[in-house]
Design an enzyme around this catalytic site. Structure first.
Site, PDB file in Angstrom:
ATOM      1  N   GLY A   1      31.809  28.746  33.016  1.00  0.00           N
ATOM      2  CA  GLY A   1      31.303  29.446  34.192  1.00  0.00           C
ATOM      3  C   GLY A   1      30.563  28.619  35.217  1.00  0.00           C
ATOM      4  O   GLY A   1      30.177  29.148  36.266  1.00  0.00           O
TER       5      GLY A   1
ATOM      6  N   GLU B   1      32.655  25.986  27.161  1.00  0.00           N
ATOM      7  CA  GLU B   1      34.019  26.427  27.468  1.00  0.00           C
ATOM      8  C   GLU B   1      34.345  26.351  28.960  1.00  0.00           C
ATOM      9  O   GLU B   1      34.711  27.355  29.559  1.00  0.00           O
ATOM     10  CB  GLU B   1      34.129  27.898  27.057  1.00  0.00           C
ATOM     11  CG  GLU B   1      35.109  28.179  25.996  1.00  0.00           C
ATOM     12  CD  GLU B   1      34.945  29.603  25.492  1.00  0.00           C
ATOM     13  OE1 GLU B   1      35.368  29.841  24.362  1.00  0.00           O
ATOM     14  OE2 GLU B   1      34.387  30.462  26.198  1.00  0.00           O
TER      15      GLU B   1
ATOM     16  N   ARG C   1      43.589  34.203  45.299  1.00  0.00           N
ATOM     17  CA  ARG C   1      42.141  34.353  45.127  1.00  0.00           C
ATOM     18  C   ARG C   1      41.417  34.945  46.333  1.00  0.00           C
ATOM     19  O   ARG C   1      40.423  35.634  46.175  1.00  0.00           O
ATOM     20  CB  ARG C   1      41.495  33.019  44.716  1.00  0.00           C
ATOM     21  CG  ARG C   1      41.907  32.589  43.306  1.00  0.00           C
ATOM     22  CD  ARG C   1      41.140  31.381  42.798  1.00  0.00           C
ATOM     23  NE  ARG C   1      39.739  31.667  42.584  1.00  0.00           N
ATOM     24  CZ  ARG C   1      38.754  31.200  43.331  1.00  0.00           C
ATOM     25  NH1 ARG C   1      38.995  30.393  44.342  1.00  0.00           N
ATOM     26  NH2 ARG C   1      37.507  31.532  43.067  1.00  0.00           N
TER      27      ARG C   1
ATOM     28  N   TYR D   1      39.385  38.188  45.526  1.00  0.00           N
ATOM     29  CA  TYR D   1      37.911  38.074  45.496  1.00  0.00           C
ATOM     30  C   TYR D   1      37.303  37.579  46.808  1.00  0.00           C
ATOM     31  O   TYR D   1      36.134  37.198  46.824  1.00  0.00           O
ATOM     32  CB  TYR D   1      37.429  37.068  44.444  1.00  0.00           C
ATOM     33  CG  TYR D   1      38.153  36.941  43.138  1.00  0.00           C
ATOM     34  CD1 TYR D   1      38.136  37.976  42.202  1.00  0.00           C
ATOM     35  CD2 TYR D   1      38.791  35.745  42.798  1.00  0.00           C
ATOM     36  CE1 TYR D   1      38.751  37.810  40.973  1.00  0.00           C
ATOM     37  CE2 TYR D   1      39.404  35.579  41.562  1.00  0.00           C
ATOM     38  CZ  TYR D   1      39.386  36.625  40.655  1.00  0.00           C
ATOM     39  OH  TYR D   1      39.981  36.463  39.430  1.00  0.00           O
TER      40      TYR D   1
ATOM     41  N   CYS E   1      55.206  39.855  53.250  1.00  0.00           N
ATOM     42  CA  CYS E   1      55.192  41.091  54.025  1.00  0.00           C
ATOM     43  C   CYS E   1      54.072  41.967  53.503  1.00  0.00           C
ATOM     44  O   CYS E   1      54.295  42.906  52.730  1.00  0.00           O
ATOM     45  CB  CYS E   1      56.529  41.779  53.902  1.00  0.00           C
ATOM     46  SG  CYS E   1      57.825  40.741  54.571  1.00  0.00           S
TER      47      CYS E   1
HETATM   48  C1  LIG Z   1      37.515  32.262  31.946  1.00  0.00           C
HETATM   49  C2  LIG Z   1      36.738  31.932  30.761  1.00  0.00           C
HETATM   50  C3  LIG Z   1      36.113  30.693  30.646  1.00  0.00           C
HETATM   51  C4  LIG Z   1      36.118  29.677  31.748  1.00  0.00           C
HETATM   52  O1  LIG Z   1      35.415  30.115  32.859  1.00  0.00           O
HETATM   53  P1  LIG Z   1      35.249  29.105  34.113  1.00  0.00           P
HETATM   54  O2  LIG Z   1      34.484  29.895  35.097  1.00  0.00           O
HETATM   55  O3  LIG Z   1      36.615  28.775  34.580  1.00  0.00           O
HETATM   56  O4  LIG Z   1      34.504  27.920  33.615  1.00  0.00           O
HETATM   57  C5  LIG Z   1      35.452  30.409  29.473  1.00  0.00           C
HETATM   58  N1  LIG Z   1      35.404  31.304  28.455  1.00  0.00           N
HETATM   59  C6  LIG Z   1      35.988  32.515  28.533  1.00  0.00           C
HETATM   60  C7  LIG Z   1      35.912  33.431  27.387  1.00  0.00           C
HETATM   61  C8  LIG Z   1      36.660  32.862  29.681  1.00  0.00           C
HETATM   62  O5  LIG Z   1      37.228  34.064  29.757  1.00  0.00           O
END
Ligand SMILES: *Cc1c(COP(=O)(O)O)cnc(C)c1O
Length: 433
Positions: free
Chosen positions: A249, A291, A331, A335, A362
């Site tokens: 994130g 992650e 995107r 968003y 279109c």
């Molecule tokens: C999408 C996601 C991520 C990665 O999020 P980023 O904003 O791209 O870093 C990590 N873990 C889970 C469970 C996700 O769904």
């Protein structure tokens, strides 16, 4: 330098990506095309890996969240850089397998794994399932029992955090579709079920609070809540949870108005609070998993288009239309994501023109941005949208029967096709009648 150090200009006034002339790349590979600077992805992988192991200890592991950008070459890079990966579907698992990614370093996510997904993942020997809910726990347990195996799992927990990002990319709030909330007691209930379940080894907990987050505080708050929960589990169940996955994130700089995050610094700051909270709660430091998706790959990418028309509506606005749009980058439509765009063949000229960037579908909502600052354009110009490495190729569709663009990887002054351009024949290849 434009936003990131690998975007620059050359003596012709052209945009360069990883030192390569974007106008030449457009000539050679056609448009639209995704360009990826491989070295940027590798540098980001190394920075995360080093920071994670320095800050949390040798057993810390960053996973590449592969939904951000998914094709075999990316899994090869993640394997070579010794990251784990996060997969969210049978298709992603299959792609990882095709790339030869080691299955024991795969974490299998998703809030609705089908019976087939579960079986396929177990056939592959996927190391860890991240189990979302009680129905899924029962299904994973049943399949593991049937096979006579013990499946290692994490449980996805919702800590109840609002990370101040776009509503559609918040995932850690109590009413999220993902995971089990601590606040409602559902998290403790699923933990107890997982401890008791046959065929299951409950190794850890997972949380992911959202995406495109620039502050450390939401991560610190999530870590605090998760560590207290680990302590409660130890107290109530006498069960020691060894692994804590703090999700991804961290935000990426898309425009001059965004900050650039030093990811290593962010990881060290998160580690400091994790250590402090563990100390306070009297529990040993868990193995920490991170992650990242976007922050590993987004900045590495740019999309090249050819301008088809410039339409000025006096008293209203100016449109620049390109030969791609929401099918290759949904995107903005989804968003209102903000991007930086420029005319690659006049990249050194000031961006003093204001225009809405329109795609070729279109559909009035097929826009790549509104009120964007760009150079004045004309038909035939090469237009570049920067920082499209994440959630562009992986979100692409064939809407309006448009073939998906190729992915061209550049490295050390050479370009290679990583994913070839779709053809019209590809588009009809599945049609049976
Ligand atoms: C999408 C996601 C991520 C990665 O999020 P980023 O904003 O791209 O870093 C990590 N873990 C889970 C469970 C996700 O769904």
């Amino acid at each position: 330098m434009i936003l990131h150090k690998h975007f620059d200009t050359n003596e012709k006034g052209h945009l360069t990506i990883g030192g390569m002339d974007a106008v030449e790349l457009a000539k050679e590979y056609g448009t639209p095309a995704y360009i990826l600077d491989e070295e940027v992805i590798r540098e980001n992988c190394r920075a995360y890996k080093k920071a994670a192991t320095d800050a949390f200890g040798e057993d810390a592991l960053p996973l590449y969240a592969s939904k951000a950008l998914c094709f075999t070459g990316v899994y090869r890079i993640a394997a070579e850089e010794e990251l784990g990966v996060d997969c969210v579907s049978g298709g992603e698992l299959f792609t990882a397998k095709k790339a030869g990614f080691p299955a024991e370093r795969i974490y299998f996510h998703g809030n609705n794994k089908t019976d087939r997904d579960i079986a396929d993942a177990m056939d592959m020997g996927v190391g860890t399932f991240v189990v979302d809910n009680e129905d899924e726990l029962a299904a994973v347990s049943a399949e593991a029992i049937r096979r006579g195996i013990t499946q290692r799992i994490l449980l996805r927990i919702t800590p109840g955090i609002d990370p101040h990002t776009h509503r559609a990319v918040i995932t850690g709030n109590v009413d999220s579709k993902f995971g089990s909330a601590i606040a409602t007691g559902q998290a403790m209930r699923i933990v107890k079920k997982a401890i008791a379940a046959q065929g299951i080894e409950l190794a850890g907990l997972h949380c992911h609070i959202g995406s495109q987050i620039f502050d450390i505080e939401p991560f610190a708050d999530a870590a605090d809540i998760m560590i207290r929960f680990l302590a409660t589990i130890k107290e109530e169940c006498g069960y020691h949870i060894r692994e804590l996955n703090l999700g991804g994130g961290l935000g990426v700089r898309y425009t001059e108005y965004d900050r650039q995050i030093d990811y290593a610094d962010a990881i060290h700051r998160i580690a400091a609070v994790v250590k402090e909270f563990c100390g306070k709660s009297g529990i040993p430091m868990p193995r920490v998993i991170l992650e990242p998706g976007r922050s590993l790959v987004a900045a590495a990418g740019a999309t090249l288009y050819t301008v088809g028309s410039v339409k000025e509506i006096p008293g209203f606005k100016n449109y620049i239309s390109v030969d791609g749009g929401m099918p290759d980058n949904p995107r903005y439509a989804l968003y209102q994501s903000q991007y930086t765009a420029l005319i690659a063949n006049r990249a050194t000229e000031p961006r003093e023109y204001r225009a809405t960037l329109a795609g070729r579908c279109c559909e009035s909502g097929d826009l790549l941005g509104e009120n964007m600052e760009i150079q004045k354009a004309q038909r035939g110009d090469i237009l570049a949208v920067l920082v499209t490495g994440a959630y562009n190729h992986s979100m692409a569709s064939n809407y309006n029967r448009l073939p998906r663009p190729p992915v061209i990887m550049v490295k050390n002054g050479e370009a290679r096709v990583a994913v070839r351009r779709e053809t019209y024949e590809d588009l009809v290849a599945l049609d049976q009648l």
